[in-house]
Design a protein around this motif. Structure first.
Motif, mmCIF file in Angstrom:
data_model
loop_
_atom_site.group_PDB
_atom_site.id
_atom_site.type_symbol
_atom_site.label_atom_id
_atom_site.label_comp_id
_atom_site.label_asym_id
_atom_site.label_seq_id
_atom_site.Cartn_x
_atom_site.Cartn_y
_atom_site.Cartn_z
ATOM 1 N N ILE A 101 0.832 -1.205 0.000
ATOM 2 C CA ILE A 101 0.000 0.000 0.000
ATOM 3 C C ILE A 101 0.868 1.257 0.000
ATOM 4 C CG2 ILE A 101 -0.291 0.415 2.483
ATOM 5 C CD1 ILE A 101 -3.091 0.394 -0.178
ATOM 6 N N GLN A 102 2.178 1.097 0.251
ATOM 7 C CA GLN A 102 3.078 2.236 0.164
ATOM 8 C C GLN A 102 3.223 2.755 -1.273
ATOM 9 O OE1 GLN A 102 6.566 2.116 3.201
ATOM 10 N NE2 GLN A 102 6.283 0.016 2.520
ATOM 11 N N LEU A 103 2.626 2.056 -2.188
ATOM 12 C CA LEU A 103 2.548 2.511 -3.584
ATOM 13 C C LEU A 103 2.117 3.975 -3.652
ATOM 14 C CD1 LEU A 103 2.347 1.455 -6.681
ATOM 15 C CD2 LEU A 103 -0.095 1.283 -6.200
ATOM 16 N N PHE A 104 1.179 4.367 -2.782
ATOM 17 C CA PHE A 104 0.637 5.720 -2.814
ATOM 18 C C PHE A 104 1.593 6.755 -2.218
ATOM 19 C CE2 PHE A 104 -3.075 3.074 -3.334
ATOM 20 C CZ PHE A 104 -3.843 3.777 -4.246
ATOM 21 N N SER A 105 2.706 6.292 -1.648
ATOM 22 C CA SER A 105 3.710 7.211 -1.120
ATOM 23 C C SER A 105 4.740 7.595 -2.182
ATOM 24 C CB SER A 105 4.435 6.591 0.082
ATOM 25 O OG SER A 105 3.562 6.457 1.184
ATOM 26 N N ILE A 106 4.636 7.006 -3.373
ATOM 27 C CA ILE A 106 5.561 7.346 -4.456
ATOM 28 C C ILE A 106 5.121 8.669 -5.074
ATOM 29 C CG2 ILE A 106 6.534 6.628 -6.662
ATOM 30 C CD1 ILE A 106 5.860 3.736 -5.917
ATOM 31 N N PRO A 107 5.963 9.684 -5.064
ATOM 32 C CA PRO A 107 5.576 10.963 -5.673
ATOM 33 C C PRO A 107 5.240 10.802 -7.157
ATOM 34 C CG PRO A 107 7.520 11.237 -4.296
ATOM 35 C CD PRO A 107 7.284 9.761 -4.416
ATOM 36 N N PHE A 108 4.260 11.534 -7.607
ATOM 37 C CA PHE A 108 3.832 11.586 -9.010
ATOM 38 C C PHE A 108 3.287 10.251 -9.524
ATOM 39 C CE2 PHE A 108 7.142 14.860 -8.491
ATOM 40 C CZ PHE A 108 6.447 15.988 -8.900
ATOM 41 N N ILE A 109 2.833 9.369 -8.620
ATOM 42 C CA ILE A 109 2.311 8.071 -9.051
ATOM 43 C C ILE A 109 0.862 8.180 -9.517
ATOM 44 C CG2 ILE A 109 1.417 7.295 -6.810
ATOM 45 C CD1 ILE A 109 3.416 5.106 -9.247
ATOM 46 N N PRO A 176 8.586 3.471 5.883
ATOM 47 C CA PRO A 176 9.892 3.235 5.248
ATOM 48 C C PRO A 176 10.009 3.883 3.866
ATOM 49 C CG PRO A 176 9.073 1.218 6.241
ATOM 50 C CD PRO A 176 7.956 2.215 6.332
ATOM 51 N N LEU A 177 8.959 3.782 3.058
ATOM 52 C CA LEU A 177 9.062 4.333 1.713
ATOM 53 C C LEU A 177 8.991 5.854 1.717
ATOM 54 C CD1 LEU A 177 9.480 3.294 -1.172
ATOM 55 C CD2 LEU A 177 7.058 3.708 -1.551
ATOM 56 N N GLN A 178 8.230 6.431 2.656
ATOM 57 C CA GLN A 178 8.205 7.891 2.727
ATOM 58 C C GLN A 178 9.584 8.447 3.071
ATOM 59 O OE1 GLN A 178 5.447 10.250 4.825
ATOM 60 N NE2 GLN A 178 3.859 9.938 3.294
ATOM 61 N N VAL A 179 10.301 7.734 3.913
ATOM 62 C CA VAL A 179 11.664 8.153 4.230
ATOM 63 C C VAL A 179 12.489 8.221 2.953
ATOM 64 C CG1 VAL A 179 13.808 7.475 5.380
ATOM 65 C CG2 VAL A 179 11.635 7.276 6.598
ATOM 66 N N GLU A 180 12.419 7.173 2.151
ATOM 67 C CA GLU A 180 13.193 7.122 0.913
ATOM 68 C C GLU A 180 12.694 8.146 -0.102
ATOM 69 O OE1 GLU A 180 15.961 5.435 0.594
ATOM 70 O OE2 GLU A 180 15.650 4.750 2.655
ATOM 71 N N ALA A 181 11.375 8.318 -0.175
ATOM 72 C CA ALA A 181 10.804 9.259 -1.144
ATOM 73 C C ALA A 181 11.296 10.678 -0.891
ATOM 74 C CB ALA A 181 9.279 9.203 -1.094
ATOM 75 N N LYS A 314 12.877 1.730 -5.470
ATOM 76 C CA LYS A 314 12.991 1.403 -4.046
ATOM 77 C C LYS A 314 11.713 0.723 -3.549
ATOM 78 C CE LYS A 314 16.367 4.991 -2.980
ATOM 79 N NZ LYS A 314 16.661 6.255 -2.275
ATOM 80 N N PHE A 315 10.570 1.136 -4.084
ATOM 81 C CA PHE A 315 9.308 0.471 -3.756
ATOM 82 C C PHE A 315 9.379 -1.004 -4.146
ATOM 83 C CE2 PHE A 315 5.273 -1.136 -5.479
ATOM 84 C CZ PHE A 315 4.479 -1.101 -4.344
ATOM 85 N N VAL A 316 9.857 -1.273 -5.348
ATOM 86 C CA VAL A 316 9.964 -2.651 -5.829
ATOM 87 C C VAL A 316 10.872 -3.459 -4.908
ATOM 88 C CG1 VAL A 316 10.815 -4.101 -7.714
ATOM 89 C CG2 VAL A 316 9.473 -2.041 -8.229
#
Length: 342
Positions: A101-109, A176-181, A314-316
């Motif tokens: 569900i962190q998919l939605f934390s990817i900017p411009f997705i 975790p993904l928001q940190v990377e984003a 990074k999401f992948v």
């Protein structure tokens, strides 16, 4: 004989009257993360109004505001246990339970088209079928995702380029993904409980926070920042969850009623949010004329968009073997909807 009939009639009537008097509406408890008047509250109120009307009052929805039932983690646990019927939870928090569900934390997705996003958030096959087992393992069921508006930055300094985010402490959710984003965008991401954000901004312990414009106003973050930046890099998304066991125990028609109502409310609110954003922005600028509002142009946004490409990879890596499948499936749905709805 007439007296006997009267007593007989009364005897039959009394149990019926007692039964009617004792009948009570079924109560559903619904928790949100914020206070009254915020977008989450407006969503919950709309759901409450529609459900109570559709059931002719047989169901009553009680709304519990931020902190009343504990943290987001507490509310999530209560939902899984069936003690709470619904909770509005940020996707950043849910990413700890269901990494996909962190998919939605990817900017411009997401799309620039609101109609496309309404469909992605309510009936995406990649999300609702592809992630169903992941939610079920935690005792949860995802009912709807919706946007509270763009994730604007309330900041202590101007931001127009990724370089402006150098050494910029951006408060983020514990994800975790928001940190990377936000690392990819150029900032120094700083996880912090929501209740500590105002003081941290005031004391310059952090340089900014990403929140919907409604939350920037309702939480008074504009009082302790000087800039409000609109990069339109992502929408601030929330999820409505319920307990898997509780939902499965409902009659089929009641389950469908909830699904239909959630979709109706999501579409309704996502039509309303752009108007509400403008109202909250006007209030901020009226109450604090010194606030500088910066809306990035397309060239400036492209610089951030280029940075966000690495977040996809990074999401992948975080999700694991099927991460690429999730990303590709979602993007394919988005592109197909854009062709259909444009």
């Amino acid at each position: 004989m007439d007296l006997f009939k009267s007593f007989s009639t009364l005897a039959k009537a009394v149990p019926l009257a007692c039964l009617a008097f004792g009948a009570q509406a079924e109560t559903w408890k619904y928790a949100i993360e914020v206070s009254q008047g915020d977008i989450q509250d407006l969503y919950a109120q709309e759901f409450k109004k529609r459900i109570e009307a559709k059931t002719d009052g047989d169901v009553k929805v009680n709304i519990f505001y931020g902190g009343t039932l504990g943290t987001s983690a507490d509310a999530t646990e209560l939902v899984a246990d069936g003690a709470l019927q619904f909770a509005n939870i940020s996707l950043g928090h849910l990413g700890s339970f269901v990494p996909e569900i962190q998919l939605f934390s990817i900017p411009f997705i997401l799309s620039e088209n609101n109609e496309v996003n309404k469909h992605l958030m309510t009936d995406s096959t990649t999300v609702y079928q592809g992630m169903e087992k992941g939610f079920a393992k935690t005792g949860l069921r995802l009912m709807s995702i919706y946007s509270e508006g763009e994730d604007a930055w309330a900041a202590n300094r101007a931001v127009r380029t990724p370089e402006d985010l150098n050494n910029f402490k951006m408060r983020i959710l514990v994800s975790p993904l928001q940190v990377e984003a936000f690392k990819d965008l150029g900032s120094s991401p700083t996880p912090l409980p929501f209740g500590e954000v105002y003081g941290a901004l005031q004391l310059k312990m952090i340089d900014g926070v990403g929140q919907p414009i409604s939350s920037v106003y309702q939480s008074n973050f504009f009082e302790v920042t000087d800039y409000l930046i609109s990069a339109r890099h992502q929408l601030f998304t929330s999820a409505i969850i319920t307990g898997d066991d509780w939902f499965d125990g409902l009659p089929t028609e009641r389950q469908q009623l909830i699904r239909d109502t959630m979709t109706e409310v999501t579409h309704y609110m996502m039509d309303e949010v752009p108007r509400l954003e403008q109202e909250f922005l006007a209030k901020i600028l009226q109450e604090k004329p010194a606030m500088t509002y910066i809306s990035l142009n397309e060239v400036q946004r492209d610089a951030f968009r280029a940075r966000a490409e690495q977040t996809r990879q990074k999401f992948v890596q975080m999700v694991g073997s099927h991460g690429q499948q999730v990303l590709d499936g979602f993007l394919a749905e988005r592109d197909r909807l854009e062709q259909q709805l444009n």
